[in-house]
Design an enzyme around this catalytic site. Structure first.
Site, PDB file in Angstrom:
ATOM      1  N   LYS A  47       0.846  -1.201   0.000  1.00 20.62           N
ATOM      2  CA  LYS A  47       0.000   0.000   0.000  1.00 20.62           C
ATOM      3  C   LYS A  47       0.883   1.254   0.000  1.00 20.62           C
ATOM      4  O   LYS A  47       0.618   2.206  -0.749  1.00 20.62           O
ATOM      5  CB  LYS A  47      -0.930  -0.007   1.225  1.00 20.62           C
ATOM      6  CG  LYS A  47      -2.011  -1.074   1.137  1.00 20.62           C
ATOM      7  CD  LYS A  47      -2.773  -1.280   2.442  1.00 20.62           C
ATOM      8  CE  LYS A  47      -3.742  -2.452   2.300  1.00 20.62           C
ATOM      9  NZ  LYS A  47      -4.471  -2.783   3.535  1.00 20.62           N
ATOM     10  N   GLN A  91      -4.533  -1.748   9.849  1.00 19.69           N
ATOM     11  CA  GLN A  91      -4.449  -3.037   9.154  1.00 19.69           C
ATOM     12  C   GLN A  91      -5.047  -4.155  10.014  1.00 19.69           C
ATOM     13  O   GLN A  91      -4.744  -4.280  11.197  1.00 19.69           O
ATOM     14  CB  GLN A  91      -2.977  -3.343   8.809  1.00 19.69           C
ATOM     15  CG  GLN A  91      -2.765  -4.577   7.957  1.00 19.69           C
ATOM     16  CD  GLN A  91      -3.363  -4.477   6.553  1.00 19.69           C
ATOM     17  OE1 GLN A  91      -3.520  -3.383   6.012  1.00 19.69           O
ATOM     18  NE2 GLN A  91      -3.705  -5.606   5.976  1.00 19.69           N
ATOM     19  N   ASP A 114     -10.977   2.787   4.591  1.00 15.98           N
ATOM     20  CA  ASP A 114     -11.331   1.365   4.499  1.00 15.98           C
ATOM     21  C   ASP A 114     -12.839   1.163   4.360  1.00 15.98           C
ATOM     22  O   ASP A 114     -13.294   0.100   3.941  1.00 15.98           O
ATOM     23  CB  ASP A 114     -10.897   0.637   5.783  1.00 15.98           C
ATOM     24  CG  ASP A 114      -9.597  -0.130   5.613  1.00 15.98           C
ATOM     25  OD1 ASP A 114      -9.330  -0.593   4.485  1.00 15.98           O
ATOM     26  OD2 ASP A 114      -8.869  -0.284   6.616  1.00 15.98           O
TER      27      ASP A 114
HETATM   28  N1  GUN Z   1      -6.671  -6.871   5.992  1.00 12.44           N
HETATM   29  C1  GUN Z   1      -7.010  -7.540   4.861  1.00 12.44           C
HETATM   30  N2  GUN Z   1      -7.631  -6.718   4.001  1.00 12.44           N
HETATM   31  C2  GUN Z   1      -7.697  -5.510   4.598  1.00 12.44           C
HETATM   32  C3  GUN Z   1      -8.212  -4.246   4.189  1.00 12.44           C
HETATM   33  O1  GUN Z   1      -8.771  -4.053   3.097  1.00 12.44           O
HETATM   34  N3  GUN Z   1      -8.062  -3.237   5.092  1.00 12.44           N
HETATM   35  C4  GUN Z   1      -7.473  -3.408   6.291  1.00 12.44           C
HETATM   36  N4  GUN Z   1      -7.393  -2.362   7.099  1.00 12.44           N
HETATM   37  N5  GUN Z   1      -6.989  -4.565   6.694  1.00 12.44           N
HETATM   38  C5  GUN Z   1      -7.094  -5.609   5.840  1.00 12.44           C
END
Ligand code: GUN
Length: 280
Positions: A47, A91, A114
């Site tokens: 990311k 996350q 998110d």
């Molecule tokens: N863990 C797996 N996918 C995601 C996501 O899209 N966002 C976040 N914050 N954690 C994740």
């Protein structure tokens, strides 16, 4: 037809970078990671790298695995109140000792890139979304790019998670599909999947969806990322299912890149919305 999320996401990221450059804004994403889960660390790195590509600033905060819920909340509140930060992403999964629900609810809804906050999920389920979870939104974008119309189709979603299954079902409903959500307690799964014109699998079981579970001509979207004999595979038996599907996403190179591109788009949206305070 292979639904090529990698190429599609690269094209969208290029357009996004131009839009960001022209906007005069300086979008900034804060990522919070708790503990040292190698998969989570890898996702956050990806990311952050993508942020660089599209001229989004990223601020990475790493907290030790033994961090208490209260301490995570303090960090999130600091980011909420920092006017330089547009998006806050915690996350997941968090260590079991942390109350994930409280942490998700602590993120300011206008920085919730998110889209997991109940306020944003509520807007999504009311049919008037602002921030939409990145994976399902990325899948809808992929449908759009390949001109796959979901209106009037039978869509079956496997998995009922907050991050993928539930918001996916809401987006498909908003787009006029007839939607069924299946999960671990569904009594006759094949009966459901065989009716699916559009099948989205997010269950995390390697190659679980076999050709005899798929309606000929169906569109297959594979959200699974699983290790099998040292290889990365999806929830779908790709080689067999691609012979009968009309369109299918590969793993890797399908949904994953679309998720990250959508996070970038959500972060720019957050920056734009915060820059014109009349919206809020
Ligand atoms: N863990 C797996 N996918 C995601 C996501 O899209 N966002 C976040 N914050 N954690 C994740």
């Amino acid at each position: 037809m292979i639904l090529d999320g990698k190429t599609c996401s690269e094209r969208r990221l290029e357009i996004l970078r131009e839009e960001i450059d022209e906007s005069g804004l300086n979008p900034t994403l804060a990522t919070v990671i708790v503990g040292a889960n190698p998969a989570s660390q890898m996702y956050v790195r990806m990311k952050q790298r993508t942020c660089e590509k599209v001229h989004i600033e990223s601020v990475g905060i790493e907290l030790p695995a033994n961090t208490k819920t209260d301490q995570v909340l303090v960090t999130v509140h600091q980011l909420n109140n920092d006017s330089d930060i547009d998006g806050v992403l915690v996350q997941l999964p968090l260590p079991k000792t942390i109350d994930t629900g409280i942490v998700i609810r602590s993120v300011r809804s206008d920085k919730d890139v998110d889209g997991f906050h109940p306020y944003n999920l509520g807007l999504l389920f009311s049919g008037k979304p602002v921030f939409v979870p990145c994976t399902p939104k990325g899948i809808m974008t992929l449908f759009g790019e390949y001109e796959i119309d979901v209106a009037g189709k039978n869509a079956v979603v496997l998995g009922r998670s907050l991050e993928v299954g539930r918001p996916m079902a809401a987006l498909l409903t908003n787009a006029d599909a007839t939607v069924t959500i299946c999960h671990s307690k569904t009594s006759n799964l094949s009966e459901e999947t065989l009716r699916a014109d559009i099948l989205v699998s997010a269950i995390g079981k390697p190659q679980f969806i076999t050709a005899n579970m798929v309606k000929p001509g169906a569109v297959i979207v594979d959200v699974g990322i699983n290790q099998l004999n040292g290889k990365l595979v999806g929830d779908v038996d790709f080689e067999a299912v691609k012979e009968i599907a009309s369109a299918i996403t590969p793993v890797p190179g399908g949904v994953g890149p679309m998720t990250i591109a959508t996070l970038m788009e959500n972060t720019f949206l957050a920056a734009k919305l915060r820059s014109c305070s009349t919206v809020w």
